[in-house]
Design a protein around this motif. Sequence first.
Motif, PDB file in Angstrom:
ATOM      1  N   ALA A  82       0.830  -1.212   0.000  1.00  0.00           N
ATOM      2  CA  ALA A  82       0.000   0.000   0.000  1.00  0.00           C
ATOM      3  C   ALA A  82       0.860   1.256   0.000  1.00  0.00           C
ATOM      4  O   ALA A  82       0.589   2.214  -0.733  1.00  0.00           O
ATOM      5  N   ASN A  83       1.907   1.259   0.804  1.00  0.00           N
ATOM      6  CA  ASN A  83       2.745   2.449   0.908  1.00  0.00           C
ATOM      7  C   ASN A  83       3.608   2.685  -0.326  1.00  0.00           C
ATOM      8  O   ASN A  83       4.129   3.790  -0.515  1.00  0.00           O
ATOM      9  N   ALA A  84       3.748   1.665  -1.159  1.00  0.00           N
ATOM     10  CA  ALA A  84       4.539   1.810  -2.384  1.00  0.00           C
ATOM     11  C   ALA A  84       3.710   2.325  -3.553  1.00  0.00           C
ATOM     12  O   ALA A  84       4.247   2.569  -4.640  1.00  0.00           O
ATOM     13  N   ASP A  85       2.393   2.514  -3.350  1.00  0.00           N
ATOM     14  CA  ASP A  85       1.500   2.853  -4.458  1.00  0.00           C
ATOM     15  C   ASP A  85       0.429   3.822  -3.944  1.00  0.00           C
ATOM     16  O   ASP A  85      -0.511   3.416  -3.251  1.00  0.00           O
ATOM     17  N   GLU A  86       0.564   5.102  -4.255  1.00  0.00           N
ATOM     18  CA  GLU A  86      -0.363   6.114  -3.747  1.00  0.00           C
ATOM     19  C   GLU A  86      -1.811   5.813  -4.141  1.00  0.00           C
ATOM     20  O   GLU A  86      -2.726   5.998  -3.340  1.00  0.00           O
ATOM     21  N   ALA A  87      -2.010   5.329  -5.379  1.00  0.00           N
ATOM     22  CA  ALA A  87      -3.372   5.048  -5.836  1.00  0.00           C
ATOM     23  C   ALA A  87      -3.980   3.894  -5.053  1.00  0.00           C
ATOM     24  O   ALA A  87      -5.158   3.928  -4.671  1.00  0.00           O
ATOM     25  N   LEU A  88      -3.189   2.857  -4.808  1.00  0.00           N
ATOM     26  CA  LEU A  88      -3.674   1.729  -4.021  1.00  0.00           C
ATOM     27  C   LEU A  88      -3.955   2.149  -2.585  1.00  0.00           C
ATOM     28  O   LEU A  88      -4.981   1.768  -2.004  1.00  0.00           O
ATOM     29  N   ALA A  89      -3.064   2.935  -2.011  1.00  0.00           N
ATOM     30  CA  ALA A  89      -3.266   3.405  -0.638  1.00  0.00           C
ATOM     31  C   ALA A  89      -4.585   4.152  -0.514  1.00  0.00           C
ATOM     32  O   ALA A  89      -5.346   3.962   0.453  1.00  0.00           O
ATOM     33  N   LEU A  90      -4.894   5.003  -1.494  1.00  0.00           N
ATOM     34  CA  LEU A  90      -6.139   5.763  -1.454  1.00  0.00           C
ATOM     35  C   LEU A  90      -7.343   4.845  -1.669  1.00  0.00           C
ATOM     36  O   LEU A  90      -8.382   5.011  -1.007  1.00  0.00           O
ATOM     37  N   ARG A  91      -7.213   3.885  -2.557  1.00  0.00           N
ATOM     38  CA  ARG A  91      -8.317   2.938  -2.789  1.00  0.00           C
ATOM     39  C   ARG A  91      -8.650   2.190  -1.495  1.00  0.00           C
ATOM     40  O   ARG A  91      -9.829   2.008  -1.159  1.00  0.00           O
ATOM     41  N   LEU A  92      -7.637   1.781  -0.764  1.00  0.00           N
ATOM     42  CA  LEU A  92      -7.867   1.027   0.475  1.00  0.00           C
ATOM     43  C   LEU A  92      -8.511   1.905   1.548  1.00  0.00           C
ATOM     44  O   LEU A  92      -9.449   1.477   2.227  1.00  0.00           O
ATOM     45  N   THR A  93      -8.028   3.122   1.714  1.00  0.00           N
ATOM     46  CA  THR A  93      -8.618   3.974   2.753  1.00  0.00           C
ATOM     47  C   THR A  93     -10.044   4.383   2.399  1.00  0.00           C
ATOM     48  O   THR A  93     -10.892   4.527   3.295  1.00  0.00           O
ATOM     49  N   ARG A  94     -10.326   4.554   1.115  1.00  0.00           N
ATOM     50  CA  ARG A  94     -11.718   4.844   0.730  1.00  0.00           C
ATOM     51  C   ARG A  94     -12.630   3.662   1.021  1.00  0.00           C
ATOM     52  O   ARG A  94     -13.794   3.852   1.414  1.00  0.00           O
ATOM     53  N   ALA A  95     -12.113   2.443   0.872  1.00  0.00           N
ATOM     54  CA  ALA A  95     -12.900   1.255   1.208  1.00  0.00           C
ATOM     55  C   ALA A  95     -13.155   1.186   2.711  1.00  0.00           C
ATOM     56  O   ALA A  95     -14.254   0.826   3.156  1.00  0.00           O
ATOM     57  N   ILE A  96     -12.148   1.541   3.499  1.00  0.00           N
ATOM     58  CA  ILE A  96     -12.332   1.571   4.960  1.00  0.00           C
ATOM     59  C   ILE A  96     -13.395   2.606   5.329  1.00  0.00           C
ATOM     60  O   ILE A  96     -14.281   2.340   6.151  1.00  0.00           O
TER      61      ILE A  96
END
Length: 255
Positions: free
Chosen positions: A118-132
């Motif tokens: 997650a920390n290596a990919d800004e887009a993935l990090a944002l996708r995960l926090t939006r899901a949370i």
Amino acid sequence: MKIDLNSDMGEGFGRWRIADDDGLMDTVSSANIACGFHAGDYAIMDRTVRLAKEKGVGIGAHPGLPDLIGFGRRAMAVSDAEMEAMMCYQIGALQGIAARHGHRVTHVSYHAAFGNMANADEALALRLTRAIAAMDRDLAVFCMPGQATERAAEKAGLRPHTLFLADRAYTAAGTLVPRGQQGAVIHDLADVRARVRQFLHDGSVTTIDGVRLPVRARSILVHSDTPGSLELARAIRAEIEASGGILTPACRVMD
């Protein structure tokens, strides 16, 4: 000052136990509970939640990659959609068990390779926090300061809760020294106490190459699978109390 002491718990499987969760539950203020992918299972999750409720310890989901053999510490070739789904699955499972015991999941703390990806990919990090946020906007997200997960939590309207890792060495860039590199995991009780004392005194840590690095955090993490973790946790708690700090679950630190 209120400060949280947390540990990753419930990281056994079946009859196997990784750490002294009972002893740790008497020592910490928050528990990050494995949800069955990198470790843990339904029975261990149930017992850990029940114990946390009895002890007044806050709980969070500790989602990881589906890698019991590798303990979730190996990167896997999974899509962003798969990571989002597996994270939500794990958080939801813990929320269900917590509801049964009259407890509440208050934060999410990514495990090992899951968090690294997650920390290596800004887009993935944002996708995960939006899901949370879609699951529960009151969930805080545990993270190291300055990393993609912290920025993503803020963008998603969630509260990032930053950590100081007492038993892991830091680089001058503020990242963790990779496991497997000499000195990455700190086992010595006196060394851990000195690091915590420094953090509590001036909010800094001395990196592996001798640089004094500011650390912006209100929680201290000790890994339960670090050898001697219970003794380390007790020593950290003693340092917190000696400094005048008030041990407080992460969800109430900012109250």
